[in-house]
Every structure is written in structure tokens, then in C-alpha cells.
Design a protein around this motif. Structure first.
Motif, PDB file in Angstrom:
ATOM      1  N   ALA A  25       0.823  -1.211   0.000  1.00  0.00           N
ATOM      2  CA  ALA A  25       0.000   0.000   0.000  1.00  0.00           C
ATOM      3  C   ALA A  25       0.855   1.258   0.000  1.00  0.00           C
ATOM      4  O   ALA A  25       0.543   2.240  -0.689  1.00  0.00           O
ATOM      5  CB  ALA A  25      -0.928  -0.011   1.216  1.00  0.00           C
ATOM      6  N   THR A  26       1.940   1.247   0.755  1.00  0.00           N
ATOM      7  CA  THR A  26       2.840   2.400   0.789  1.00  0.00           C
ATOM      8  C   THR A  26       3.531   2.588  -0.555  1.00  0.00           C
ATOM      9  O   THR A  26       3.590   3.704  -1.097  1.00  0.00           O
ATOM     10  CB  THR A  26       3.896   2.222   1.902  1.00  0.00           C
ATOM     11  OG1 THR A  26       3.237   2.222   3.171  1.00  0.00           O
ATOM     12  CG2 THR A  26       4.920   3.350   1.879  1.00  0.00           C
ATOM     13  N   ARG A  28       2.647   1.743  -3.469  1.00  0.00           N
ATOM     14  CA  ARG A  28       1.744   2.169  -4.553  1.00  0.00           C
ATOM     15  C   ARG A  28       1.693   3.686  -4.688  1.00  0.00           C
ATOM     16  O   ARG A  28       1.253   4.201  -5.722  1.00  0.00           O
ATOM     17  CB  ARG A  28       0.337   1.617  -4.308  1.00  0.00           C
ATOM     18  CG  ARG A  28       0.184   0.146  -4.648  1.00  0.00           C
ATOM     19  CD  ARG A  28      -1.261  -0.287  -4.636  1.00  0.00           C
ATOM     20  NE  ARG A  28      -1.376  -1.704  -4.958  1.00  0.00           N
ATOM     21  CZ  ARG A  28      -1.995  -2.602  -4.198  1.00  0.00           C
ATOM     22  NH1 ARG A  28      -2.561  -2.223  -3.050  1.00  0.00           N
ATOM     23  NH2 ARG A  28      -2.067  -3.866  -4.581  1.00  0.00           N
ATOM     24  N   GLU A  29       2.108   4.400  -3.657  1.00  0.00           N
ATOM     25  CA  GLU A  29       2.089   5.863  -3.696  1.00  0.00           C
ATOM     26  C   GLU A  29       3.314   6.449  -4.391  1.00  0.00           C
ATOM     27  O   GLU A  29       3.412   7.657  -4.546  1.00  0.00           O
ATOM     28  CB  GLU A  29       2.008   6.418  -2.260  1.00  0.00           C
ATOM     29  CG  GLU A  29       0.791   5.946  -1.467  1.00  0.00           C
ATOM     30  CD  GLU A  29      -0.502   6.358  -2.137  1.00  0.00           C
ATOM     31  OE1 GLU A  29      -0.587   7.529  -2.582  1.00  0.00           O
ATOM     32  OE2 GLU A  29      -1.421   5.513  -2.211  1.00  0.00           O
ATOM     33  N   ALA A  30       4.249   5.610  -4.806  1.00  0.00           N
ATOM     34  CA  ALA A  30       5.489   6.108  -5.415  1.00  0.00           C
ATOM     35  C   ALA A  30       5.228   6.709  -6.792  1.00  0.00           C
ATOM     36  O   ALA A  30       4.424   6.173  -7.565  1.00  0.00           O
ATOM     37  CB  ALA A  30       6.502   4.976  -5.535  1.00  0.00           C
ATOM     38  N   PRO A  31       5.909   7.791  -7.126  1.00  0.00           N
ATOM     39  CA  PRO A  31       5.816   8.336  -8.479  1.00  0.00           C
ATOM     40  C   PRO A  31       6.325   7.320  -9.500  1.00  0.00           C
ATOM     41  O   PRO A  31       7.306   6.617  -9.248  1.00  0.00           O
ATOM     42  CB  PRO A  31       6.728   9.576  -8.435  1.00  0.00           C
ATOM     43  CG  PRO A  31       6.925   9.874  -6.982  1.00  0.00           C
ATOM     44  CD  PRO A  31       6.810   8.572  -6.260  1.00  0.00           C
ATOM     45  N   SER A  32       5.661   7.235 -10.628  1.00  0.00           N
ATOM     46  CA  SER A  32       6.015   6.210 -11.623  1.00  0.00           C
ATOM     47  C   SER A  32       7.423   6.385 -12.161  1.00  0.00           C
ATOM     48  O   SER A  32       8.044   5.419 -12.611  1.00  0.00           O
ATOM     49  CB  SER A  32       5.009   6.234 -12.773  1.00  0.00           C
ATOM     50  OG  SER A  32       4.988   7.509 -13.390  1.00  0.00           O
ATOM     51  N   LEU A 159       8.905   8.514   0.271  1.00  0.00           N
ATOM     52  CA  LEU A 159       7.658   8.138   0.939  1.00  0.00           C
ATOM     53  C   LEU A 159       7.858   8.082   2.449  1.00  0.00           C
ATOM     54  O   LEU A 159       8.964   7.873   2.939  1.00  0.00           O
ATOM     55  CB  LEU A 159       7.197   6.756   0.457  1.00  0.00           C
ATOM     56  CG  LEU A 159       6.961   6.600  -1.045  1.00  0.00           C
ATOM     57  CD1 LEU A 159       6.697   5.135  -1.369  1.00  0.00           C
ATOM     58  CD2 LEU A 159       5.807   7.471  -1.512  1.00  0.00           C
ATOM     59  N   TRP A 161       7.305   6.083   5.950  1.00  0.00           N
ATOM     60  CA  TRP A 161       7.171   4.656   6.306  1.00  0.00           C
ATOM     61  C   TRP A 161       7.538   4.461   7.758  1.00  0.00           C
ATOM     62  O   TRP A 161       8.694   4.595   8.150  1.00  0.00           O
ATOM     63  CB  TRP A 161       8.064   3.796   5.423  1.00  0.00           C
ATOM     64  CG  TRP A 161       8.143   2.345   5.824  1.00  0.00           C
ATOM     65  CD1 TRP A 161       9.239   1.679   6.292  1.00  0.00           C
ATOM     66  CD2 TRP A 161       7.092   1.367   5.771  1.00  0.00           C
ATOM     67  NE1 TRP A 161       8.939   0.365   6.535  1.00  0.00           N
ATOM     68  CE2 TRP A 161       7.627   0.137   6.229  1.00  0.00           C
ATOM     69  CE3 TRP A 161       5.738   1.424   5.394  1.00  0.00           C
ATOM     70  CZ2 TRP A 161       6.870  -1.022   6.304  1.00  0.00           C
ATOM     71  CZ3 TRP A 161       4.981   0.262   5.475  1.00  0.00           C
ATOM     72  CH2 TRP A 161       5.542  -0.948   5.920  1.00  0.00           C
TER      73      TRP A 161
END
Length: 215
Positions: A25-26, A28-32, A159, A161
């Protein structure tokens, strides 16, 4: 009522599942566009680090898989690097699937280990370089790999964490019995894995966990 003197509860398959799901879930927030950045203090980029973590979880599940698990070595999959200095993995994600596919590989590898921990009798033992271990030990190893490598990834990907303190406490008790017990569990786990200093305790330059069951 006097305060309880009981130690942390044992690590479970549910703990491992929680760790993997929180990590996915964490991430998934990363910039592509960020996946080629270096992962924290590692020499690998973030994509490679997720592959390495996926490979760890897969390999731990595989160690528990044979009817008579190996006690003197790893199940002999072929581990190979895709570039000089990259992690040697049996598991690699298809880059054409993008970061969503990469995280699906991580989630699937985690699910394999969760299933093996839930279904393998507690009497079973299997080889690990840090001590022949039981299913709960492999669950704890998988949690440490997940929490700590997600820390590496979060540094590289920008991110936040901070995993649950109780989860950190349980894996510290299972795998790092000599770690300080009066400090915050998450900073202590980072210290025990060589990633941070801890007040009164210099940063470790070498470290290991102790997978052998206590009883």
C-alpha cells in the motif's frame, strides 16, 4: 492488578500478511518515474530492491516446501543478476508490466510465504544461513526483510514509512534477542539491521539475526 511481565506475543502468519500489505500500500504511492532511484543506503535501485524483497519471500516459502526441507543448504534454484552489482534473484518482474506489475510480484511472493507458514507444522525445520529455523522463524525473517527494505525504498522514493511498533517488537524478540529492549521498537530494528544509530548504541557495520528456535 500488577503489571504484566509477559514478553511480546509470538510472530504469526497474520503478522507477515500485515507487513506485506502495508508495504504494498505504501509503495503504490510512489511516483512512476522514481523506480530507477537508488534505494536508501543500498547499491540497488528501487525496482531491483523490490525484486530482491520478492525473491527473499519466495525463497523462504520454497525452503519450507519440500516434504523433507533441506537442513544444510538452499533449495537449488538458479539465482542470477541482471547486471553487474545487481541482486542475484530467482524472481524478476516483467518491466513491461510497470510498477503495478512489480508490486503484484511482491504481493504474490508474500502470499506464498504466508500460506507456507500457515500450513507447515511447527516441528518442521529448514536451512537458513543465519540458523536452521522453523515456520515462525521464516515468517519473522520475511517481516524483517519487508519492513527494512520498505524503509530503504521509502528513502529512495520519497515516501513516509513507519511500521507498527508491536510488529517490530515481535520480530526483535524472535530474531534479535540481544537488541536493546527499552528503546522504541522501529528505530531499534533499523539499528539491529545496520541502518541507523540508536542513542547509546553506535551504528552497526556488521549484523545478523538468529533464526534458530529458542526451544
Amino acid at each position: 492488578m500488577p503489571p504484566s511481565t509477559a514478553g511480546p506475543l509470538p510472530v504469526t502468519a497474520d503478522d507477515l500478511e500485515q507487513a506485506v500489505q502495508l508495504a504494498v500500500a505504501t509503495l503504490r504511492e510512489a511516483p512512476s518515474a522514481a523506480w530507477d532511484r537508488k534505494a536508501g543506503s543500498l547499491e540497488w535501485d528501487c525496482w531491483e530492491t523490490v525484486e530482491h524483497l520478492s525473491d527473499d519471500l519466495f525463497a523462504y516459502a520454497a525452503q519450507l516446501g519440500p516434504k523433507a526441507p533441506p537442513l544444510e543448504g538452499d533449495v537449488p534454484f538458479v539465482w542470477e543478476s541482471r547486471r553487474p552489482g545487481g541482486p542475484a534473484n530467482a524472481v524478476h518482474a516483467d518491466r513491461a508490466a510497470g510498477s503495478a506489475g512489480l508490486l503484484q510480484v511482491l504481493e504474490a511472493s508474500g502470499a506464498l510465504l504466508v500460506a507456507m507458514v500457515r500450513t507447515t507444522p511447527s516441528r518442521v525445520r529448514a536451512y537458513h544461513v543465519f540458523g536452521v529455523s522453523d515456520p515462525v522463524g521464516f515468517a519473522a525473517m520475511g517481516i524483517v526483510e519487508t519492513l527494512v527494505h520498505t524503509h530503504d525504498l521509502a528513502e529512495g522514493l520519497g515516501l513516509a514509512w513507519t511500521p507498527p511498533a508491536d510488529l517490530c517488537s515481535r520480530v526483535l524478540a524472535r530474531l534479535f534477542p540481544d537488541a536493546p529492549s527499552t528503546t522504541d521498537p522501529w528505530p531499534t530494528l533499523l539499528w539491529a539491521t545496520g541502518r541507523a544509530e540508536l542513542p547509546g548504541h553506535p551504528r552497526l557495520t556488521t549484523w545478523r539475526w538468529h533464526g534458530t528456535p529458542r526451544s
